[in-house]
Design a protein around this motif. Structure first.
Motif, PDB file in Angstrom:
ATOM      1  N   ASN A   1      29.766  37.837  14.630  1.00 10.59           N
ATOM      2  CA  ASN A   1      31.014  38.028  15.386  1.00 10.59           C
ATOM      3  C   ASN A   1      31.853  36.759  15.301  1.00 10.59           C
ATOM      4  O   ASN A   1      31.315  35.640  15.394  1.00 10.59           O
ATOM      5  CB  ASN A   1      30.712  38.354  16.848  1.00 10.59           C
ATOM      6  CG  ASN A   1      29.919  39.634  16.991  1.00 10.59           C
ATOM      7  OD1 ASN A   1      30.200  40.627  16.332  1.00 10.59           O
ATOM      8  ND2 ASN A   1      28.891  39.610  17.826  1.00 10.59           N
TER       9      ASN A   1
ATOM     10  N   ILE B   1      35.527  34.696  16.617  1.00  8.28           N
ATOM     11  CA  ILE B   1      36.705  34.575  17.480  1.00  8.28           C
ATOM     12  C   ILE B   1      37.609  33.507  16.875  1.00  8.28           C
ATOM     13  O   ILE B   1      37.157  32.378  16.611  1.00  8.28           O
ATOM     14  CB  ILE B   1      36.319  34.214  18.928  1.00  8.28           C
ATOM     15  CG1 ILE B   1      35.710  35.431  19.638  1.00  8.28           C
ATOM     16  CG2 ILE B   1      37.539  33.720  19.702  1.00  8.28           C
ATOM     17  CD1 ILE B   1      35.425  35.216  21.098  1.00  8.28           C
TER      18      ILE B   1
ATOM     19  N   ALA C   1      43.084  34.494  19.357  1.00 12.15           N
ATOM     20  CA  ALA C   1      42.778  35.917  19.193  1.00 12.15           C
ATOM     21  C   ALA C   1      42.509  36.555  20.542  1.00 12.15           C
ATOM     22  O   ALA C   1      42.019  35.918  21.479  1.00 12.15           O
ATOM     23  CB  ALA C   1      41.570  36.097  18.282  1.00 12.15           C
TER      24      ALA C   1
ATOM     25  N   SER D   1      37.115  39.604  19.762  1.00 12.49           N
ATOM     26  CA  SER D   1      36.242  39.176  18.678  1.00 12.49           C
ATOM     27  C   SER D   1      36.241  40.220  17.569  1.00 12.49           C
ATOM     28  O   SER D   1      36.530  41.392  17.799  1.00 12.49           O
ATOM     29  CB  SER D   1      34.815  38.974  19.197  1.00 12.49           C
ATOM     30  OG  SER D   1      34.281  40.197  19.688  1.00 12.49           O
ATOM     31  N   THR D   2      35.910  39.781  16.380  1.00 15.95           N
ATOM     32  CA  THR D   2      35.815  40.693  15.239  1.00 15.95           C
ATOM     33  C   THR D   2      34.416  40.581  14.650  1.00 15.95           C
ATOM     34  O   THR D   2      33.795  39.517  14.671  1.00 15.95           O
ATOM     35  CB  THR D   2      36.858  40.343  14.170  1.00 15.95           C
ATOM     36  OG1 THR D   2      36.649  38.989  13.734  1.00 15.95           O
ATOM     37  CG2 THR D   2      38.257  40.506  14.715  1.00 15.95           C
ATOM     38  N   THR D   3      33.939  41.677  14.103  1.00 19.54           N
ATOM     39  CA  THR D   3      32.619  41.714  13.475  1.00 19.54           C
ATOM     40  C   THR D   3      32.777  41.721  11.963  1.00 19.54           C
ATOM     41  O   THR D   3      33.517  42.544  11.411  1.00 19.54           O
ATOM     42  CB  THR D   3      31.840  42.954  13.920  1.00 19.54           C
ATOM     43  OG1 THR D   3      31.699  42.923  15.345  1.00 19.54           O
ATOM     44  CG2 THR D   3      30.461  42.992  13.299  1.00 19.54           C
ATOM     45  N   GLU D   4      32.092  40.793  11.294  1.00 17.41           N
ATOM     46  CA  GLU D   4      32.203  40.655   9.848  1.00 17.41           C
ATOM     47  C   GLU D   4      30.898  41.085   9.178  1.00 17.41           C
ATOM     48  O   GLU D   4      29.811  40.921   9.737  1.00 17.41           O
ATOM     49  CB  GLU D   4      32.506  39.198   9.477  1.00 17.41           C
ATOM     50  CG  GLU D   4      33.851  38.700   9.991  1.00 17.41           C
ATOM     51  CD  GLU D   4      35.001  39.104   9.086  1.00 17.41           C
ATOM     52  OE1 GLU D   4      34.756  39.401   7.903  1.00 17.41           O
ATOM     53  OE2 GLU D   4      36.155  39.123   9.577  1.00 17.41           O
TER      54      GLU D   4
ATOM     55  N   THR E   1      39.266  30.222  12.668  1.00 15.79           N
ATOM     56  CA  THR E   1      38.043  30.616  13.386  1.00 15.79           C
ATOM     57  C   THR E   1      37.529  29.435  14.187  1.00 15.79           C
ATOM     58  O   THR E   1      37.418  28.318  13.667  1.00 15.79           O
ATOM     59  CB  THR E   1      36.963  31.091  12.396  1.00 15.79           C
ATOM     60  OG1 THR E   1      37.430  32.234  11.693  1.00 15.79           O
ATOM     61  CG2 THR E   1      35.678  31.446  13.132  1.00 15.79           C
TER      62      THR E   1
END
Length: 318
Positions: free
Chosen positions: A3, A5, A9, A12-15, A27
């Motif tokens: 995850n 952030i 932002a 959160s984003t999942t990569e 990041t």
């Protein structure tokens, strides 16, 4: 799970990193939750650091948990997990400050992280990994404070239940509850001690040492950790006292029961002796031919039973 952030932002984003994966710009936090080997390698390539393995995170030596390497600061703490479950545990969590980014490595869901992730989406003032780490430490300490507060409430209720409990009431639920609270408190205190060592070493990281605001924030976190550690120690002492008190009351009740049966046994010994004598089948027993022999034997048994009882009362054994 990886995850991210980014600065400013809202979530959160999942990569899912591949061989050509690049760390997105801006990041400030990489949260590795139960990471795969591919995810670890991707982060290591992006930041040019060697992340500790799960086995290395579990090491207890301070030199293996707190160190600086390749211009990165590695900090590992043991944190309380599953505090609301029947079997709370402690898990190692590693914080890595490298190139202005915070990397966290963990192998358990932690409520403090969940709360902070939701809070970080609303806080657009976070601009660096060191600020994220300090805010995350605040969330962890706050969570431990809630756990200890819940433990204090449970101990207060158990204290009233123990000393206001009617005679003959069940002690098992009280002892079970106190034992669980003691377990959670001990794990929380161990987490606080571990966080205290982490916070002391974190001051050596140049991301914090070179930022007056971060140094002041870290000092505040250290004060909170110290206060909560003292609170956890006092709570553990109170629980130990209540456990001793409960066991003492159990012993008193058991002694009272044993005393009652002992008195009854002793009081019945003389009547039993009289009944045994006149129960013998000897031909030459003059009392057997007396017309008042039977009531005399009954009266003798009653008197011999009352005598020990009065003696016990006089000695204040009853």
């Amino acid at each position: 799970m990886l995850n991210l952030i980014a600065r400013g932002a809202s979530a959160s984003t999942t990569e899912t990193p591949g061989d050509d994966w690049l760390l997105p710009a801006d990041t400030i936090w990489i949260d590795l939750l139960n990471p795969t080997r591919e995810e670890e390698l991707a982060v290591e390539r992006a930041l040019a650091v060697d992340l500790p393995t799960r086995e290395e995170m579990a090491q207890i030596e301070p030199s293996s948990r707190l160190y600086q390497e390749a211009k990165a600061t590695f900090l590992t703490a043991t944190l309380l997990a599953h505090s609301q479950h029947d079997h709370p545990t402690s898990v190692p969590v590693t914080f890595v400050l490298a190139r202005g980014v915070l990397v966290t490595i963990r192998y358990a869901e932690l409520k403090a992280f969940t709360i902070f992730t939701a809070r970080a989406g609303e806080n657009h003032d976070l601009t660096s990994g060191s600020e994220v780490m300090l805010e995350l430490l605040d969330a962890i300490v706050e969570r431990l404070a809630h756990v200890l507060e819940a433990g204090s409430t449970a101990v207060h209720e158990s204290s009233g239940a123990i000393f206001d409990r009617p005679s003959g009431g069940a002690f098992e639920p009280l002892l079970t509850g106190l034992a669980r609270t003691q377990s959670v408190t001990a794990l929380a205190r161990a987490s606080l001690v571990s966080l205290g060592r982490l916070a002391s070493f974190a001051g050596l990281a140049h991301e914090i040492a070179d930022a007056p605001a971060c140094r002041a924030h870290l000092t505040s976190v250290q004060h909170d950790i110290g206060s909560l550690t003292e609170h956890a120690s006092a709570l553990a002492s109170h629980i130990a006292f209540l456990l001793d008190a409960a066991l003492g009351l159990i012993n008193i009740e058991q002694n009272g029961i044993i005393k009652f049966f002992s008195v009854v046994s002793v009081a019945l010994m003389p009547p039993t002796l009289v009944a045994s004598i006149y129960g013998m089948n000897f031909h030459h027993m003059p009392e057997l031919t007396w017309s008042f022999g039977y009531p005399m034997a009954l009266a003798l048994m009653v008197i011999s039973g009352i005598g020990p009882f009065l003696w016990f009362k006089r000695k204040r054994w009853l």
